[in-house]
Design a protein around this motif. Structure first.
Motif, PDB file in Angstrom:
ATOM      1  N   SER A   3       0.822  -1.219   0.000  1.00  0.00           N
ATOM      2  CA  SER A   3       0.000   0.000   0.000  1.00  0.00           C
ATOM      3  C   SER A   3       0.853   1.265   0.000  1.00  0.00           C
ATOM      4  O   SER A   3       0.309   2.368   0.050  1.00  0.00           O
ATOM      5  CB  SER A   3      -0.929   0.004   1.216  1.00  0.00           C
ATOM      6  N   ARG A   4       2.161   1.134  -0.059  1.00  0.00           N
ATOM      7  CA  ARG A   4       3.068   2.281   0.028  1.00  0.00           C
ATOM      8  C   ARG A   4       3.831   2.540  -1.260  1.00  0.00           C
ATOM      9  O   ARG A   4       4.743   3.344  -1.299  1.00  0.00           O
ATOM     10  CB  ARG A   4       4.073   2.072   1.162  1.00  0.00           C
ATOM     11  N   MET A   5       3.451   1.842  -2.322  1.00  0.00           N
ATOM     12  CA  MET A   5       4.071   2.059  -3.627  1.00  0.00           C
ATOM     13  C   MET A   5       3.329   3.198  -4.320  1.00  0.00           C
ATOM     14  O   MET A   5       2.103   3.182  -4.368  1.00  0.00           O
ATOM     15  CB  MET A   5       3.990   0.790  -4.472  1.00  0.00           C
ATOM     16  N   VAL A   6       4.068   4.168  -4.834  1.00  0.00           N
ATOM     17  CA  VAL A   6       3.415   5.326  -5.447  1.00  0.00           C
ATOM     18  C   VAL A   6       3.831   5.480  -6.905  1.00  0.00           C
ATOM     19  O   VAL A   6       4.924   5.079  -7.308  1.00  0.00           O
ATOM     20  CB  VAL A   6       3.715   6.630  -4.672  1.00  0.00           C
ATOM     21  N   THR A   7       2.947   6.074  -7.666  1.00  0.00           N
ATOM     22  CA  THR A   7       3.226   6.377  -9.068  1.00  0.00           C
ATOM     23  C   THR A   7       4.179   7.562  -9.124  1.00  0.00           C
ATOM     24  O   THR A   7       4.378   8.267  -8.126  1.00  0.00           O
ATOM     25  CB  THR A   7       1.937   6.735  -9.820  1.00  0.00           C
ATOM     26  N   ILE A   8       4.706   7.838 -10.297  1.00  0.00           N
ATOM     27  CA  ILE A   8       5.588   9.001 -10.450  1.00  0.00           C
ATOM     28  C   ILE A   8       4.828  10.295 -10.160  1.00  0.00           C
ATOM     29  O   ILE A   8       5.376  11.223  -9.556  1.00  0.00           O
ATOM     30  CB  ILE A   8       6.268   9.038 -11.853  1.00  0.00           C
ATOM     31  N   ASP A   9       3.545  10.351 -10.533  1.00  0.00           N
ATOM     32  CA  ASP A   9       2.757  11.560 -10.256  1.00  0.00           C
ATOM     33  C   ASP A   9       2.574  11.772  -8.749  1.00  0.00           C
ATOM     34  O   ASP A   9       2.720  12.898  -8.257  1.00  0.00           O
ATOM     35  CB  ASP A   9       1.394  11.488 -10.959  1.00  0.00           C
ATOM     36  N   GLU A  10       2.254  10.697  -8.029  1.00  0.00           N
ATOM     37  CA  GLU A  10       2.118  10.804  -6.566  1.00  0.00           C
ATOM     38  C   GLU A  10       3.453  11.173  -5.931  1.00  0.00           C
ATOM     39  O   GLU A  10       3.512  12.016  -5.031  1.00  0.00           O
ATOM     40  CB  GLU A  10       1.617   9.479  -5.978  1.00  0.00           C
ATOM     41  N   PHE A  11       4.516  10.552  -6.406  1.00  0.00           N
ATOM     42  CA  PHE A  11       5.864  10.811  -5.906  1.00  0.00           C
ATOM     43  C   PHE A  11       6.193  12.304  -6.040  1.00  0.00           C
ATOM     44  O   PHE A  11       6.638  12.947  -5.078  1.00  0.00           O
ATOM     45  CB  PHE A  11       6.846   9.962  -6.716  1.00  0.00           C
ATOM     46  N   LEU A  12       5.961  12.852  -7.220  1.00  0.00           N
ATOM     47  CA  LEU A  12       6.262  14.265  -7.467  1.00  0.00           C
ATOM     48  C   LEU A  12       5.356  15.186  -6.652  1.00  0.00           C
ATOM     49  O   LEU A  12       5.790  16.248  -6.196  1.00  0.00           O
ATOM     50  CB  LEU A  12       6.146  14.574  -8.965  1.00  0.00           C
TER      51      LEU A  12
END
Length: 171
Positions: free
Chosen positions: A49-58
């Motif tokens: 549940s803690r893996m994020v997309t590049i958009d979420e990361f940014l």
């Protein structure tokens, strides 16, 4: 004659007995593989549940209370890293060193590694997938009590203009 044999046997057994006692007095190793496996199993469930997309990361990077942690070697970090990343070499993880750069266990921590950046093999050389640095980094942060960890779950081209790099090798 039997007395001499018995005394000889006793003389031979005394050093063995002393060596056995010394061996028992040695401290145990500070390595606990079983506990590592237990933490790893906990992390395996938690991490999904803690893996994020590049958009979420940014988007998370915009938050001043978020810390971007780069745990690659100092040389790799110095040459090229995602701008705003704070460096702590993974092999230097200790409770004290983590506390210096992440004073609150509630701080949102973003992590990435070589295996997240594609197309720059000089500065982001990929590791074998099961040995990617994100995995032990996540496990160790979690083990030290940092639970607000998010991991970049994407492979991002090094040419993606949304990523801003910094370092001695960045023009």
């Amino acid at each position: 004659m039997t007395k001499i044999i018995k005394i000889g046997i006793l003389i031979l057994l005394i050093p063995i007995s002393i060596m056995a006692q010394k061996k028992e007095q040695l401290p145990e190793s500070k390595v606990d593989y079983d506990s590592f496996l237990t933490i790893s199993e906990e992390v395996q469930k938690y991490r999904t549940s803690r893996m994020v997309t590049i958009d979420e990361f940014l988007e998370y990077l915009k938050d001043e209370h978020t810390l971007l942690l780069d745990t690659r070697s100092e040389k790799a970090y110095t040459q090229k890293h995602i701008k705003a990343a704070v460096h702590l070499n993974f092999s230097d993880f200790t409770e004290e060193k983590l506390k210096k750069i992440i004073p609150s266990k509630n701080t949102r921590i973003l992590i990435y590694c070589n295996n997240n950046i594609d197309g720059d093999t000089l500065h982001f050389a990929s590791k074998m997938m099961p040995l990617a640095l994100n995995i032990p980094t996540f496990i160790n942060l979690y083990g030290y009590g940092y639970k607000n960890i998010y991991e970049l779950g994407a492979l991002v081209p090094s040419t993606d203009n949304r990523l801003i790099f910094s370092g001695t090798e960045v023009k």
